[in-house]
Every structure is written in C-alpha cells, then in structure tokens.
Scaffold this motif. Structure first.
Motif, mmCIF file in Angstrom:
data_model
loop_
_atom_site.group_PDB
_atom_site.id
_atom_site.type_symbol
_atom_site.label_atom_id
_atom_site.label_comp_id
_atom_site.label_asym_id
_atom_site.label_seq_id
_atom_site.Cartn_x
_atom_site.Cartn_y
_atom_site.Cartn_z
ATOM 1 N N TYR A 122 -2.027 -9.415 -50.587
ATOM 2 C CA TYR A 122 -2.286 -9.535 -52.025
ATOM 3 C C TYR A 122 -3.694 -9.066 -52.344
ATOM 4 C CZ TYR A 122 1.925 -12.374 -51.817
ATOM 5 O OH TYR A 122 3.218 -12.807 -51.603
ATOM 6 N N GLN A 123 -3.793 -8.160 -53.323
ATOM 7 C CA GLN A 123 -5.121 -7.697 -53.734
ATOM 8 C C GLN A 123 -5.454 -8.268 -55.111
ATOM 9 O OE1 GLN A 123 -5.778 -3.430 -54.341
ATOM 10 N NE2 GLN A 123 -7.845 -3.679 -53.493
ATOM 11 N N PRO A 124 -6.594 -8.984 -55.192
ATOM 12 C CA PRO A 124 -6.961 -9.602 -56.473
ATOM 13 C C PRO A 124 -7.291 -8.572 -57.546
ATOM 14 C CG PRO A 124 -8.387 -10.387 -54.679
ATOM 15 C CD PRO A 124 -7.556 -9.293 -54.126
ATOM 16 N N GLN A 125 -6.984 -8.941 -58.773
ATOM 17 C CA GLN A 125 -7.346 -8.145 -59.940
ATOM 18 C C GLN A 125 -8.230 -9.030 -60.803
ATOM 19 O OE1 GLN A 125 -3.290 -7.568 -61.294
ATOM 20 N NE2 GLN A 125 -3.135 -5.618 -60.211
ATOM 21 N N LYS A 126 -9.392 -8.484 -61.180
ATOM 22 C CA LYS A 126 -10.372 -9.295 -61.910
ATOM 23 C C LYS A 126 -10.485 -8.881 -63.354
ATOM 24 C CE LYS A 126 -14.184 -11.195 -59.950
ATOM 25 N NZ LYS A 126 -15.590 -11.156 -59.654
ATOM 26 N N SER A 127 -10.637 -9.868 -64.219
ATOM 27 C CA SER A 127 -10.942 -9.561 -65.609
ATOM 28 C C SER A 127 -12.408 -9.159 -65.696
ATOM 29 C CB SER A 127 -10.685 -10.790 -66.478
ATOM 30 O OG SER A 127 -11.413 -10.682 -67.689
ATOM 31 N N ILE A 128 -12.690 -8.027 -66.341
ATOM 32 C CA ILE A 128 -14.088 -7.618 -66.498
ATOM 33 C C ILE A 128 -14.760 -8.522 -67.530
ATOM 34 C CG2 ILE A 128 -15.625 -5.758 -67.290
ATOM 35 C CD1 ILE A 128 -13.998 -3.768 -65.939
ATOM 36 N N HIS A 129 -13.966 -9.005 -68.503
ATOM 37 C CA HIS A 129 -14.522 -9.846 -69.561
ATOM 38 C C HIS A 129 -14.962 -11.213 -69.040
ATOM 39 C CE1 HIS A 129 -12.837 -6.654 -71.952
ATOM 40 N NE2 HIS A 129 -11.599 -7.004 -71.660
ATOM 41 N N THR A 130 -14.107 -11.849 -68.220
ATOM 42 C CA THR A 130 -14.425 -13.215 -67.797
ATOM 43 C C THR A 130 -14.889 -13.310 -66.343
ATOM 44 O OG1 THR A 130 -12.206 -13.675 -66.979
ATOM 45 C CG2 THR A 130 -12.605 -14.088 -69.329
ATOM 46 N N GLY A 131 -14.691 -12.262 -65.573
ATOM 47 C CA GLY A 131 -15.055 -12.296 -64.158
ATOM 48 C C GLY A 131 -14.069 -13.098 -63.315
ATOM 49 N N LYS A 132 -12.990 -13.558 -63.927
ATOM 50 C CA LYS A 132 -12.027 -14.377 -63.178
ATOM 51 C C LYS A 132 -10.894 -13.548 -62.597
ATOM 52 C CE LYS A 132 -12.693 -18.897 -65.099
ATOM 53 N NZ LYS A 132 -12.786 -19.229 -66.515
ATOM 54 N N ILE A 133 -10.292 -14.054 -61.544
ATOM 55 C CA ILE A 133 -9.093 -13.403 -61.004
ATOM 56 C C ILE A 133 -7.942 -13.696 -61.961
ATOM 57 C CG2 ILE A 133 -7.418 -13.361 -59.124
ATOM 58 C CD1 ILE A 133 -9.642 -14.114 -57.209
ATOM 59 N N VAL A 134 -7.298 -12.632 -62.447
ATOM 60 C CA VAL A 134 -6.196 -12.829 -63.386
ATOM 61 C C VAL A 134 -4.857 -12.402 -62.797
ATOM 62 C CG1 VAL A 134 -7.487 -12.804 -65.546
ATOM 63 C CG2 VAL A 134 -6.845 -10.629 -64.478
ATOM 64 N N GLY A 135 -4.935 -11.617 -61.722
ATOM 65 C CA GLY A 135 -3.695 -11.146 -61.128
ATOM 66 C C GLY A 135 -3.872 -10.805 -59.660
ATOM 67 N N LEU A 136 -2.726 -10.593 -59.018
ATOM 68 C CA LEU A 136 -2.706 -10.194 -57.608
ATOM 69 C C LEU A 136 -1.643 -9.120 -57.492
ATOM 70 C CD1 LEU A 136 -2.238 -13.770 -56.071
ATOM 71 C CD2 LEU A 136 -4.417 -12.527 -56.250
ATOM 72 N N GLU A 137 -1.977 -8.017 -56.800
ATOM 73 C CA GLU A 137 -0.913 -7.057 -56.545
ATOM 74 C C GLU A 137 -0.364 -7.302 -55.138
ATOM 75 O OE1 GLU A 137 -1.677 -2.821 -56.969
ATOM 76 O OE2 GLU A 137 0.387 -2.350 -56.400
ATOM 77 N N GLU A 184 1.791 -24.562 -57.257
ATOM 78 C CA GLU A 184 2.077 -25.975 -56.952
ATOM 79 C C GLU A 184 0.973 -26.601 -56.120
ATOM 80 O OE1 GLU A 184 6.061 -25.891 -55.362
ATOM 81 O OE2 GLU A 184 6.885 -26.372 -57.346
ATOM 82 N N GLU A 185 0.273 -25.771 -55.334
ATOM 83 C CA GLU A 185 -0.841 -26.283 -54.533
ATOM 84 C C GLU A 185 -2.112 -26.449 -55.359
ATOM 85 O OE1 GLU A 185 0.744 -24.385 -50.285
ATOM 86 O OE2 GLU A 185 -0.957 -23.472 -51.311
ATOM 87 N N GLY A 186 -2.055 -26.051 -56.628
ATOM 88 C CA GLY A 186 -3.188 -26.281 -57.512
ATOM 89 C C GLY A 186 -4.146 -25.117 -57.673
ATOM 90 N N TYR A 187 -3.816 -23.955 -57.115
ATOM 91 C CA TYR A 187 -4.668 -22.791 -57.353
ATOM 92 C C TYR A 187 -4.456 -22.313 -58.786
ATOM 93 C CZ TYR A 187 -5.377 -22.785 -52.331
ATOM 94 O OH TYR A 187 -5.713 -23.151 -51.066
ATOM 95 N N PRO A 188 -5.464 -21.595 -59.320
ATOM 96 C CA PRO A 188 -5.307 -21.132 -60.702
ATOM 97 C C PRO A 188 -4.066 -20.241 -60.856
ATOM 98 C CG PRO A 188 -7.350 -20.264 -59.690
ATOM 99 C CD PRO A 188 -6.731 -21.183 -58.703
ATOM 100 N N ILE A 207 -6.404 -17.124 -50.275
ATOM 101 C CA ILE A 207 -6.765 -18.402 -50.908
ATOM 102 C C ILE A 207 -8.264 -18.680 -50.820
ATOM 103 C CG2 ILE A 207 -4.515 -19.546 -50.848
ATOM 104 C CD1 ILE A 207 -5.275 -20.820 -48.239
ATOM 105 N N THR A 208 -8.954 -18.067 -49.846
ATOM 106 C CA THR A 208 -10.405 -18.280 -49.786
ATOM 107 C C THR A 208 -11.086 -17.563 -50.954
ATOM 108 O OG1 THR A 208 -10.859 -16.359 -48.387
ATOM 109 C CG2 THR A 208 -10.358 -18.430 -47.258
ATOM 110 N N VAL A 209 -10.524 -16.448 -51.412
ATOM 111 C CA VAL A 209 -11.067 -15.747 -52.583
ATOM 112 C C VAL A 209 -10.876 -16.611 -53.830
ATOM 113 C CG1 VAL A 209 -10.888 -13.702 -54.039
ATOM 114 C CG2 VAL A 209 -10.562 -13.498 -51.578
ATOM 115 N N PHE A 210 -9.699 -17.261 -53.900
ATOM 116 C CA PHE A 210 -9.411 -18.165 -55.012
ATOM 117 C C PHE A 210 -10.469 -19.254 -55.102
ATOM 118 C CE2 PHE A 210 -4.538 -17.753 -55.346
ATOM 119 C CZ PHE A 210 -4.651 -17.094 -56.549
ATOM 120 N N GLU A 211 -10.792 -19.804 -53.943
ATOM 121 C CA GLU A 211 -11.686 -20.963 -53.952
ATOM 122 C C GLU A 211 -13.136 -20.583 -54.221
ATOM 123 O OE1 GLU A 211 -9.207 -23.855 -50.922
ATOM 124 O OE2 GLU A 211 -10.278 -22.098 -50.191
#
Ligand code: C2E
Ligand code: MG
Ligand code: MG
Ligand code: MG
Length: 278
Positions: A44-59, A107-111, A269-273
């Motif tokens: 899975y490769q994270p996709q980041k919002s440039i506006h918020t800096g948050k991960i919004v998607g994964l390819e 379900e594990e509580g990740y965003p 999941i380490t990127v998530f955290e």
C-alpha cells in the motif's frame, strides 16, 4: 562478413523471441500456482493531502514474490494474466483483499482512508463488474465511500455509452472512480466532461522531469480537474522541489517516494501512527 553478421543477428533475435515466449509460458503456469498457494500480496502506498498534510488514501499495488525467481513486477505479469484470462480471478482477489484490509484497519482504530484498486480494462468491461464489487463490499463490510477504482484512459475509447452507464452505476453504489496515468492515453476531453469520475491521477512522466513543458501540462491538468469538479493527485513525486511546485499550483494530493514507497501492511501501519512531516 556482412552475411555472417546478419545470420548472427537473426539467430540472436530468434533466441530472444523464444526466450520471451518461454518466460510467458512459465509465468502462465507459475501464476496459477501463485493464486493457489497465496503467493500474491498487496502493498500500500500512502496518498497525502497537500492541504492538510494527512494521509487520505492508499493505493493497493499487487506484489508477487516467487519462491525461486524473487519479485516479479506487475508490469510483467499483469499483461500475461490479461492474455490468459487469469486477470479476472486476480482482479477479484485484489478488490476483496484491499477491502478486507481497509476494513480491518478501520476496526483497529486507524484513521479511515480510501483504498485505491487498479482495474484492468478487461475487468472494467466485465458485464457483472458492478454486481461483483457490490458483493465484495457486503462481504467485507467496507463502506463504499472508502473504495476507489482506478481505470485508465485507454478503456474510455471502447464504448462511450457503456462506460458512462457503468461509471454511473458505480457512483450510485457509492464508490469513487479515478483515471490513472492521466495524460499518457488517448482520452478525449469531450468524454472526460461526461464521465462521472471523481479524480485524475497525473502520470509520473509529467512529474519526474521538471521541464517547462511538463510543468505547463501539470498546471493545465490541475486547472482542468478543478473546473470539472474533480480532485487531482500527482503520482511519482520524489523531491521537495516537486512537492513545492504542486503545492503552489493547488494540486490536491500527492503520491510518491518523496513521502513513502508502497509498503507491506505491517510497515504501512507505522506510517499511520507517525505524525506527518509536511
Ligand atoms: P500504477 O497504477 O500507475 O501505479 C504506480 C506505480 O508507480 C507503482 O509501480 C508504484 O510503485 C510506482 N511509484 C510510486 N511512487 C513512485 C515514485 O515516486 N517514483 C517512481 N519511479 N515510481 C513510483 P508498480 O507497483 O510496479 O506497478 C506498476 C503498474 O502495474 C501499476 O501502475 C498498475 O498499472 C499495475 N498494477 C499494479 N497492481 C495492480 C493490480 O492489482 N491490478 C492491476 N490490474 N494492475 C496493477
Ligand atoms: Mg494506479
Ligand atoms: Mg496504471
Ligand atoms: Mg499510475
């Protein structure tokens, strides 16, 4: 002599053709085993919002780790699977596994993020695609708003009305659709304005070389997406310079080695955290 050289070239050429052919045949039978013995995985490769800096998607990107041959690139084996028909089984597996994993993380509580799945043109043209996707969503319990299907421009050329109907059915189902590798295919702008898709993915060839022409193309794609009420993401972002340019131009999201390579689930999941850097 010239004649000997020609003969030699011919023999080499012939040998390389049959080697390629052999490789195809072996991929064919090995792929059957890979499916049967669960040798396929998704990274899975994270996709980041440039506006918020948050991960919004994964390819989700398929990986085949062959017991003897090591990693085989999807660019090598997906075309074989398209020729021999295994793409349907592989494609179903990819959608199901991506949905299952995404639901599990939620379900594990990740965003909650959107998972993007690449669809082969053949899969998209399957008569019961929408039904299959629906079934997988029910089966895995993933909310449709967290699934995105990536299609390519090339399939848009085949049967415009059929494509639009399928895209509308997918939209009614609640899933997102994006156009992958945008700018490298043959889609006409007339089609684009009629296609109910939510995002364009700018192909990495336009990002990797910071030439003036490429920058002009990137700017136009960003503006066009926004005028058509679509989001836009840049693929293959590798440097801070590229990030800055895209931020300046109001691109919505980025994906690329600059932030993260595709990662196996246990590393993702380490990127998530971690707190985002940008
Ligand atoms: P794609 O869908 O355009 O995926 C993006 C590709 O760019 C991935 O290659 C990814 O690893 C790579 N990439 C990401 N960031 C960067 C970067 O910053 N620089 C560079 N140079 N490359 C970057 P990958 O994983 O080898 O996949 C290649 C292609 O294979 C994909 O292109 C997609 O068309 C196809 N593919 C992958 N997984 C699947 C699948 O599950 N189903 C189908 N039908 N096709 C798949
Ligand atoms: Mg893709
Ligand atoms: Mg692609
Ligand atoms: Mg792409």
């Amino acid at each position: 002599t010239v004649k000997e050289q020609l003969r030699n070239d011919y023999l080499c050429y012939n040998a390389s053709i049959s080697k390629e052919f052999e490789q195809m045949l072996s991929i064919d039978s090995e792929l059957r085993k890979a499916l049967k013995y669960n040798q396929l995985e998704l990274h899975y490769q994270p996709q980041k919002s440039i506006h918020t800096g948050k991960i919004v998607g994964l390819e989700a990107l398929i990986r085949w780790n062959h017991p003897e041959k090591g990693r085989i690139s999807p660019a090598t084996f997906i075309p074989v699977a398209e020729k021999n028909g295994q793409i349907f089984e592989i494609g179903d597996w990819v959608i199901r596994e991506a949905c299952r994993q995404n639901k599990q993380w939620q379900e594990e509580g990740y965003p909650a993020v959107i998972v993007g799945v690449n669809l082969s043109a053949l899969q998209f043209l399957q008569k019961d695609l929408v039904h299959r996707v629906k079934q997988i969503l029910v089966e895995t319990g993933l909310d449709p708003m967290y699934l995105e299907l990536e299609i390519t421009e090339s399939m848009a050329m085949t049967n415009e009305e059929y494509i639009i109907q399928t895209l509308n059915e997918l939209r009614n189902l609640g899933v997102h659709v994006s156009i992958d590798d945008f700018g490298t295919g043959y889609s006409s702008l007339k089609y684009l304005s009629r296609f109910p898709v939510s995002k364009l993915k700018i192909d990495k060839v336009f990002i990797s070389e910071n030439q003036e022409q490429n920058q002009a193309i990137v700017k136009s794609i960003i503006h066009m997406s926004h005028s058509l009420n679509m989001k836009v993401i840049a693929e293959g972002v590798e440097t801070a310079e590229q990030w800055d340019f895209l931020k300046n131009e109001k691109c919505d999201e980025i994906q690329g080695y600059f932030y993260s390579k595709p990662l196996p689930p246990e590393e993702l999941i380490t990127v998530f955290e971690n707190k985002p850097i940008h």
